[in-house]
Design a protein around this motif. Sequence first.
Motif, PDB file in Angstrom:
ATOM      1  N   GLY A  55       0.770  -1.244   0.000  1.00 37.72           N
ATOM      2  CA  GLY A  55       0.000   0.000   0.000  1.00 37.72           C
ATOM      3  C   GLY A  55       0.793   1.282   0.000  1.00 37.72           C
ATOM      4  O   GLY A  55       0.202   2.367   0.012  1.00 37.72           O
ATOM      5  N   CYS A  79       1.723  -0.802  -9.558  1.00 37.05           N
ATOM      6  CA  CYS A  79       1.176  -1.647  -8.492  1.00 37.05           C
ATOM      7  C   CYS A  79       0.390  -2.793  -9.116  1.00 37.05           C
ATOM      8  O   CYS A  79       0.027  -2.739 -10.291  1.00 37.05           O
ATOM      9  CB  CYS A  79       0.300  -0.830  -7.546  1.00 37.05           C
ATOM     10  SG  CYS A  79      -1.136  -0.092  -8.295  1.00 37.05           S
ATOM     11  N   MET A  81      -2.606  -3.761  -8.433  1.00 32.87           N
ATOM     12  CA  MET A  81      -4.015  -3.453  -8.630  1.00 32.87           C
ATOM     13  C   MET A  81      -4.202  -2.542  -9.842  1.00 32.87           C
ATOM     14  O   MET A  81      -3.459  -1.582 -10.004  1.00 32.87           O
ATOM     15  CB  MET A  81      -4.541  -2.747  -7.370  1.00 32.87           C
ATOM     16  CG  MET A  81      -6.029  -2.692  -7.264  1.00 32.87           C
ATOM     17  SD  MET A  81      -6.764  -4.320  -7.239  1.00 32.87           S
ATOM     18  CE  MET A  81      -6.539  -4.760  -5.534  1.00 32.87           C
ATOM     19  N   ASP A  84      -8.434   1.075 -10.704  1.00 36.74           N
ATOM     20  CA  ASP A  84      -9.105   1.448  -9.455  1.00 36.74           C
ATOM     21  C   ASP A  84      -8.604   2.835  -9.033  1.00 36.74           C
ATOM     22  O   ASP A  84      -7.613   2.962  -8.320  1.00 36.74           O
ATOM     23  CB  ASP A  84      -8.809   0.387  -8.376  1.00 36.74           C
ATOM     24  CG  ASP A  84      -9.643   0.602  -7.116  1.00 36.74           C
ATOM     25  OD1 ASP A  84     -10.092   1.738  -6.876  1.00 36.74           O
ATOM     26  OD2 ASP A  84      -9.835  -0.375  -6.377  1.00 36.74           O
ATOM     27  N   TYR A  87      -8.105   3.529  -5.355  1.00 37.71           N
ATOM     28  CA  TYR A  87      -6.895   2.894  -4.806  1.00 37.71           C
ATOM     29  C   TYR A  87      -5.648   3.675  -5.222  1.00 37.71           C
ATOM     30  O   TYR A  87      -4.747   3.928  -4.404  1.00 37.71           O
ATOM     31  CB  TYR A  87      -6.817   1.439  -5.279  1.00 37.71           C
ATOM     32  CG  TYR A  87      -5.691   0.669  -4.652  1.00 37.71           C
ATOM     33  CD1 TYR A  87      -5.716   0.338  -3.301  1.00 37.71           C
ATOM     34  CD2 TYR A  87      -4.571   0.294  -5.397  1.00 37.71           C
ATOM     35  CE1 TYR A  87      -4.675  -0.350  -2.704  1.00 37.71           C
ATOM     36  CE2 TYR A  87      -3.518  -0.404  -4.810  1.00 37.71           C
ATOM     37  CZ  TYR A  87      -3.571  -0.722  -3.472  1.00 37.71           C
ATOM     38  OH  TYR A  87      -2.541  -1.399  -2.889  1.00 37.71           O
ATOM     39  N   SER A  90      -5.337   6.678  -3.118  1.00 33.76           N
ATOM     40  CA  SER A  90      -4.874   6.409  -1.745  1.00 33.76           C
ATOM     41  C   SER A  90      -3.359   6.180  -1.736  1.00 33.76           C
ATOM     42  O   SER A  90      -2.666   6.596  -0.806  1.00 33.76           O
ATOM     43  CB  SER A  90      -5.619   5.220  -1.132  1.00 33.76           C
ATOM     44  OG  SER A  90      -5.104   4.002  -1.607  1.00 33.76           O
TER      45      SER A  90
END
Length: 169
Positions: A55, A79, A81, A84, A87, A90
């Motif tokens: 994260g 990343c 992911m 998104d 995300y 963040s």
Amino acid sequence: MDYMVVYSSKTGNTKKIATEIFSALPGMSKDMQSMREYRGKDADVFFIGFWVNRGTCDISVIEMMSGLHGKKIALFGTCGMGRDAAYFKSIEQKVNVWVPDDCEYLGTFLCQGKMPMQVRGNYEIPMEDPKQEVWRKKMLQNFDEGLFHPNEDDLWQAREFVEQVLSRV
Ligand SMILES: Cc1cc2nc3c(=O)[nH]c(=O)nc-3n(C[C@H](O)[C@H](O)[C@H](O)COP(=O)(O)O)c2cc1C
């Protein structure tokens, strides 16, 4: 104006974006180094790359950035992911807090990067709980989509990011 691209990359995804960013930068006053190679070479504008580790970015990126003062700093990263926006936002917020107060923050570019094949095994076994099963399938799909990233579109977006940053400096 001179530029430094400094990146941290374990499996090559972020290095691929770094190379694209480097080639999109104008002129000859530019250099690219991995975080390991970097020994404090100075520039006006820094493009700092990271791979997302639980994260956020890894500690080498935080340490390197903390040593910069009075610089213009743009961030980029990859990343596991994909697709998104919340995300990505963040992650940006967790990493850009490390830009020193006396530096100018110029934005972050993030894209998906493929993960090692053994990670797929974490998502291959069906789960009994329906909610967890929905999550598992989503993660499996995300993993498989990630195998093609960074792709040509990601590289194109990285070049666009360079254009945006340059228009701000
Ligand atoms: C130990 C570890 C932790 C990771 N944590 C995350 C994470 O929290 N979120 C995410 O989206 N991807 C995570 N990933 C996936 C990597 O960020 C992704 O594969 C990235 O593109 C790797 O970049 P690199 O090829 O430049 O090393 C993790 C990978 C590893 C190995």
